[in-house]
Write a protein that holds these residues in place. Sequence first.
Motif, PDB file in Angstrom:
ATOM      1  N   VAL A 199       5.433 -18.861   0.103  1.00  0.00           N
ATOM      2  CA  VAL A 199       5.444 -18.628   1.544  1.00  0.00           C
ATOM      3  C   VAL A 199       6.780 -18.048   1.998  1.00  0.00           C
ATOM      4  O   VAL A 199       6.822 -17.070   2.769  1.00  0.00           O
ATOM      5  CB  VAL A 199       5.138 -19.943   2.302  1.00  0.00           C
ATOM      6  N   SER A 200       7.887 -18.632   1.524  1.00  0.00           N
ATOM      7  CA  SER A 200       9.193 -18.120   1.936  1.00  0.00           C
ATOM      8  C   SER A 200       9.404 -16.700   1.415  1.00  0.00           C
ATOM      9  O   SER A 200       9.998 -15.859   2.102  1.00  0.00           O
ATOM     10  CB  SER A 200      10.311 -19.046   1.444  1.00  0.00           C
ATOM     11  N   GLY A 201       8.904 -16.414   0.216  1.00  0.00           N
ATOM     12  CA  GLY A 201       8.993 -15.051  -0.290  1.00  0.00           C
ATOM     13  C   GLY A 201       8.232 -14.078   0.581  1.00  0.00           C
ATOM     14  O   GLY A 201       8.709 -12.974   0.875  1.00  0.00           O
ATOM     15  N   THR A 202       7.050 -14.472   1.009  1.00  0.00           N
ATOM     16  CA  THR A 202       6.248 -13.614   1.883  1.00  0.00           C
ATOM     17  C   THR A 202       6.949 -13.379   3.217  1.00  0.00           C
ATOM     18  O   THR A 202       6.973 -12.254   3.737  1.00  0.00           O
ATOM     19  CB  THR A 202       4.871 -14.257   2.123  1.00  0.00           C
ATOM     20  N   VAL A 203       7.533 -14.428   3.772  1.00  0.00           N
ATOM     21  CA  VAL A 203       8.255 -14.294   5.046  1.00  0.00           C
ATOM     22  C   VAL A 203       9.438 -13.346   4.891  1.00  0.00           C
ATOM     23  O   VAL A 203       9.653 -12.462   5.739  1.00  0.00           O
ATOM     24  CB  VAL A 203       8.718 -15.678   5.543  1.00  0.00           C
ATOM     25  N   LEU A 204      10.214 -13.509   3.831  1.00  0.00           N
ATOM     26  CA  LEU A 204      11.388 -12.658   3.628  1.00  0.00           C
ATOM     27  C   LEU A 204      10.993 -11.202   3.388  1.00  0.00           C
ATOM     28  O   LEU A 204      11.641 -10.279   3.898  1.00  0.00           O
ATOM     29  CB  LEU A 204      12.218 -13.184   2.465  1.00  0.00           C
ATOM     30  N   VAL A 205       9.936 -10.989   2.616  1.00  0.00           N
ATOM     31  CA  VAL A 205       9.463  -9.618   2.385  1.00  0.00           C
ATOM     32  C   VAL A 205       8.982  -9.003   3.698  1.00  0.00           C
ATOM     33  O   VAL A 205       9.283  -7.832   4.002  1.00  0.00           O
ATOM     34  CB  VAL A 205       8.342  -9.606   1.327  1.00  0.00           C
ATOM     35  N   ALA A 206       8.248  -9.771   4.492  1.00  0.00           N
ATOM     36  CA  ALA A 206       7.779  -9.257   5.783  1.00  0.00           C
ATOM     37  C   ALA A 206       8.950  -8.908   6.698  1.00  0.00           C
ATOM     38  O   ALA A 206       8.937  -7.862   7.369  1.00  0.00           O
ATOM     39  CB  ALA A 206       6.874 -10.291   6.451  1.00  0.00           C
ATOM     40  N   LEU A 207       9.974  -9.758   6.714  1.00  0.00           N
ATOM     41  CA  LEU A 207      11.146  -9.464   7.538  1.00  0.00           C
ATOM     42  C   LEU A 207      11.885  -8.231   7.027  1.00  0.00           C
ATOM     43  O   LEU A 207      12.382  -7.423   7.819  1.00  0.00           O
ATOM     44  CB  LEU A 207      12.091 -10.672   7.540  1.00  0.00           C
ATOM     45  N   GLY A 208      11.956  -8.085   5.710  1.00  0.00           N
ATOM     46  CA  GLY A 208      12.596  -6.905   5.142  1.00  0.00           C
ATOM     47  C   GLY A 208      11.845  -5.632   5.484  1.00  0.00           C
ATOM     48  O   GLY A 208      12.455  -4.616   5.839  1.00  0.00           O
ATOM     49  N   LEU A 209      10.521  -5.676   5.385  1.00  0.00           N
ATOM     50  CA  LEU A 209       9.708  -4.503   5.728  1.00  0.00           C
ATOM     51  C   LEU A 209       9.840  -4.169   7.211  1.00  0.00           C
ATOM     52  O   LEU A 209       9.931  -2.998   7.588  1.00  0.00           O
ATOM     53  CB  LEU A 209       8.245  -4.755   5.367  1.00  0.00           C
ATOM     54  N   ARG A 210       9.874  -5.191   8.052  1.00  0.00           N
ATOM     55  CA  ARG A 210      10.031  -4.954   9.487  1.00  0.00           C
ATOM     56  C   ARG A 210      11.372  -4.297   9.777  1.00  0.00           C
ATOM     57  O   ARG A 210      11.459  -3.362  10.576  1.00  0.00           O
ATOM     58  CB  ARG A 210       9.901  -6.244  10.274  1.00  0.00           C
ATOM     59  N   MET A 211      12.430  -4.797   9.120  1.00  0.00           N
ATOM     60  CA  MET A 211      13.744  -4.195   9.336  1.00  0.00           C
ATOM     61  C   MET A 211      13.776  -2.751   8.858  1.00  0.00           C
ATOM     62  O   MET A 211      14.416  -1.882   9.459  1.00  0.00           O
ATOM     63  CB  MET A 211      14.821  -4.995   8.601  1.00  0.00           C
ATOM     64  N   ALA A 212      13.041  -2.473   7.764  1.00  0.00           N
ATOM     65  CA  ALA A 212      13.059  -1.116   7.196  1.00  0.00           C
ATOM     66  C   ALA A 212      12.359  -0.114   8.092  1.00  0.00           C
ATOM     67  O   ALA A 212      12.781   1.050   8.165  1.00  0.00           O
ATOM     68  CB  ALA A 212      12.408  -1.143   5.816  1.00  0.00           C
ATOM     69  N   VAL A 213      11.305  -0.531   8.780  1.00  0.00           N
ATOM     70  CA  VAL A 213      10.500   0.435   9.523  1.00  0.00           C
ATOM     71  C   VAL A 213      10.772   0.439  11.017  1.00  0.00           C
ATOM     72  O   VAL A 213      10.435   1.422  11.699  1.00  0.00           O
ATOM     73  CB  VAL A 213       8.989   0.172   9.301  1.00  0.00           C
ATOM     74  N   GLU A 214      11.389  -0.614  11.538  1.00  0.00           N
ATOM     75  CA  GLU A 214      11.568  -0.657  12.985  1.00  0.00           C
ATOM     76  C   GLU A 214      12.668   0.288  13.431  1.00  0.00           C
ATOM     77  O   GLU A 214      13.624   0.549  12.717  1.00  0.00           O
ATOM     78  CB  GLU A 214      11.896  -2.092  13.450  1.00  0.00           C
ATOM     79  N   SER A 215      12.509   0.815  14.607  1.00  0.00           N
ATOM     80  CA  SER A 215      13.512   1.693  15.186  1.00  0.00           C
ATOM     81  C   SER A 215      14.500   0.862  15.985  1.00  0.00           C
ATOM     82  O   SER A 215      14.420  -0.359  16.041  1.00  0.00           O
ATOM     83  CB  SER A 215      12.846   2.726  16.102  1.00  0.00           C
ATOM     84  N   ARG A 216      15.433   1.524  16.643  1.00  0.00           N
ATOM     85  CA  ARG A 216      16.404   0.825  17.449  1.00  0.00           C
ATOM     86  C   ARG A 216      15.697   0.127  18.615  1.00  0.00           C
ATOM     87  O   ARG A 216      16.206  -0.810  19.148  1.00  0.00           O
ATOM     88  CB  ARG A 216      17.446   1.784  17.997  1.00  0.00           C
TER      89      ARG A 216
END
Length: 216
Positions: A199-216
Amino acid sequence: MDIVAALPAFVVAVVLISASPGPAMALIMRRAALRGLSGAVPTVLGLEAGLYVWALCAGAGLAALVAASEVAYLVLRVVGAAFLLYLGVRSWRAAWRSRKAGPAGEADRDLPGASPRTWWRAFGEGAVVMLANPKAAAFMIAFYPQFVPADRPLLATTALLALLQVAVETVLYLALAAVVGRAGTWFRRPAVRRQLDAVSGTVLVALGLRMAVESR
């Protein structure tokens, strides 16, 4: 604006910000679950050290340069996203290895009794997660000027306010770690730990993907 009169509002804002879910919360909760309160201390200190560095950068005007620079902002975003993905994949691998090895294959590095090397690794993880987050830079340059009077030196006042924020967040995060750590024996059961890693791995991966694709 009188800085003393503004302190209650500042503390309330810090508490609300600290309670927001994100990479910091995910790291602290996983660390506390697997290693207890003492194991979560270096992660909390690393996060707060990174936060204080960003606060000083904001007071010195460096954070504004980072936030304004497309290249610097992109580099930080990529580094931050990559590091969160690395932490997430590492948690997934831990869950997979535990599933294959069974109870006898539990890794000693995630059990109570941290070595100095493990302590500094946890500290470094917290610091990198905070320092490689470009949103932290943007937040600092928007947040602190609201509480710095016009007749006060920006850097010195920001440094003092940041010390207060670090103190408040450290108390809150360690309190959270203490609550989670009390259930550490249950979390360290092989089956529960596998689920926690997954679960924690999934959360961290999701947060990483969000940071990678989100704009300012």
